[in-house]
Design a protein around this motif. Sequence first.
Motif, mmCIF file in Angstrom:
data_model
loop_
_atom_site.group_PDB
_atom_site.id
_atom_site.type_symbol
_atom_site.label_atom_id
_atom_site.label_comp_id
_atom_site.label_asym_id
_atom_site.label_seq_id
_atom_site.Cartn_x
_atom_site.Cartn_y
_atom_site.Cartn_z
ATOM 1 N N SER A 149 36.765 41.981 17.582
ATOM 2 C CA SER A 149 37.748 43.058 17.729
ATOM 3 C C SER A 149 37.078 44.396 17.462
ATOM 4 O O SER A 149 36.277 44.522 16.528
ATOM 5 C CB SER A 149 38.919 42.865 16.760
ATOM 6 O OG SER A 149 39.527 41.602 16.947
ATOM 7 N N THR A 156 38.819 32.142 15.800
ATOM 8 C CA THR A 156 39.950 32.132 16.718
ATOM 9 C C THR A 156 41.158 31.420 16.131
ATOM 10 O O THR A 156 42.302 31.841 16.348
ATOM 11 C CB THR A 156 39.544 31.466 18.046
ATOM 12 O OG1 THR A 156 38.388 32.138 18.561
ATOM 13 C CG2 THR A 156 40.663 31.549 19.064
ATOM 14 N N THR A 198 36.661 35.606 17.552
ATOM 15 C CA THR A 198 37.139 36.707 18.379
ATOM 16 C C THR A 198 36.590 38.003 17.822
ATOM 17 O O THR A 198 36.709 38.273 16.623
ATOM 18 C CB THR A 198 38.672 36.759 18.387
ATOM 19 O OG1 THR A 198 39.184 35.547 18.928
ATOM 20 C CG2 THR A 198 39.169 37.935 19.224
ATOM 21 N N TRP A 257 34.838 40.229 13.326
ATOM 22 C CA TRP A 257 34.665 38.891 13.874
ATOM 23 C C TRP A 257 35.597 37.969 13.094
ATOM 24 O O TRP A 257 35.487 37.862 11.873
ATOM 25 C CB TRP A 257 33.226 38.424 13.732
ATOM 26 C CG TRP A 257 32.261 39.173 14.599
ATOM 27 C CD1 TRP A 257 31.751 38.783 15.806
ATOM 28 C CD2 TRP A 257 31.684 40.452 14.328
ATOM 29 N NE1 TRP A 257 30.899 39.741 16.303
ATOM 30 C CE2 TRP A 257 30.840 40.774 15.422
ATOM 31 C CE3 TRP A 257 31.803 41.366 13.283
ATOM 32 C CZ2 TRP A 257 30.117 41.967 15.482
ATOM 33 C CZ3 TRP A 257 31.098 42.549 13.336
ATOM 34 C CH2 TRP A 257 30.263 42.838 14.435
#
Length: 259
Positions: free
Chosen positions: A79, A90, A77, A87
């Motif tokens: 951000s 997840t 994910t 990074w």
Amino acid sequence: MTNPPGERLARLSRTATLRAAALTGWADRVLLGVDGLAAVLYRAGGCAPPADIDPRWPQLLLRRAERPVRVALNGYTRSDTAAWLSWTQTDADVARLVHKIYVSPAMSDLAHALPVTFAVAADLGVPGWKVGADVAGIHRADKIVLYLPTEHEADEAASALVAALEHSVPQGVPFTGQVGDTGVVSRGLDHDGTSWRAVVCRELAEALWSARVGAGPDASAETVVDDAYDALAGSGYDVFSWRPVVPRGASPVPAGAAR
């Protein structure tokens, strides 16, 4: 106390401490205080951006670094904050990511070092990392930070980065534990919910003010630094290599990769 060994980051740390010690000789302690002196120490190692730098440059560098590992990043994910791009896997338990690796190439080598760092991180499955997202961010010393759950994993990843970046010119992060010969890679830690380096800088700031009071306003910066280093060493800090250690009576506390 003798001078720290000749490693680059030990020298950078001592230079930063000497400058802070000199400040205690003439700055108003009430106005500057421990917090102000700690901020001076924490920001040490950064460099000033050129006046004509394109503000889009950091984003361009990050897109270029992402491109070769785009498939590997599918499990991460991304951000965005005003200061950082992060990074994080997840399914990562960010509460366990307390062991840190700093990658600090000189600005002249950043375009090369970023893709290499991303490639190593993706290949090793590093759970999280962040990079300064703007011009100010990429000029700070701690511009790239990787987060891992164990000391062993962090040490292994740091060694891989040292090998991959052996020809990179370092900028270097003061008050972190150098890994390898150049100083481009170093180790850190989060504890008590904040960066170990920030804790070190505050403890060192307090020690410098105390040493100045004890040594007097006319004492040399070297004398004040030696007294402050002695005080920190007595509290369990490694003031030679600045390798992260947990101070006596403290323990690592979870910290997220996006911080």
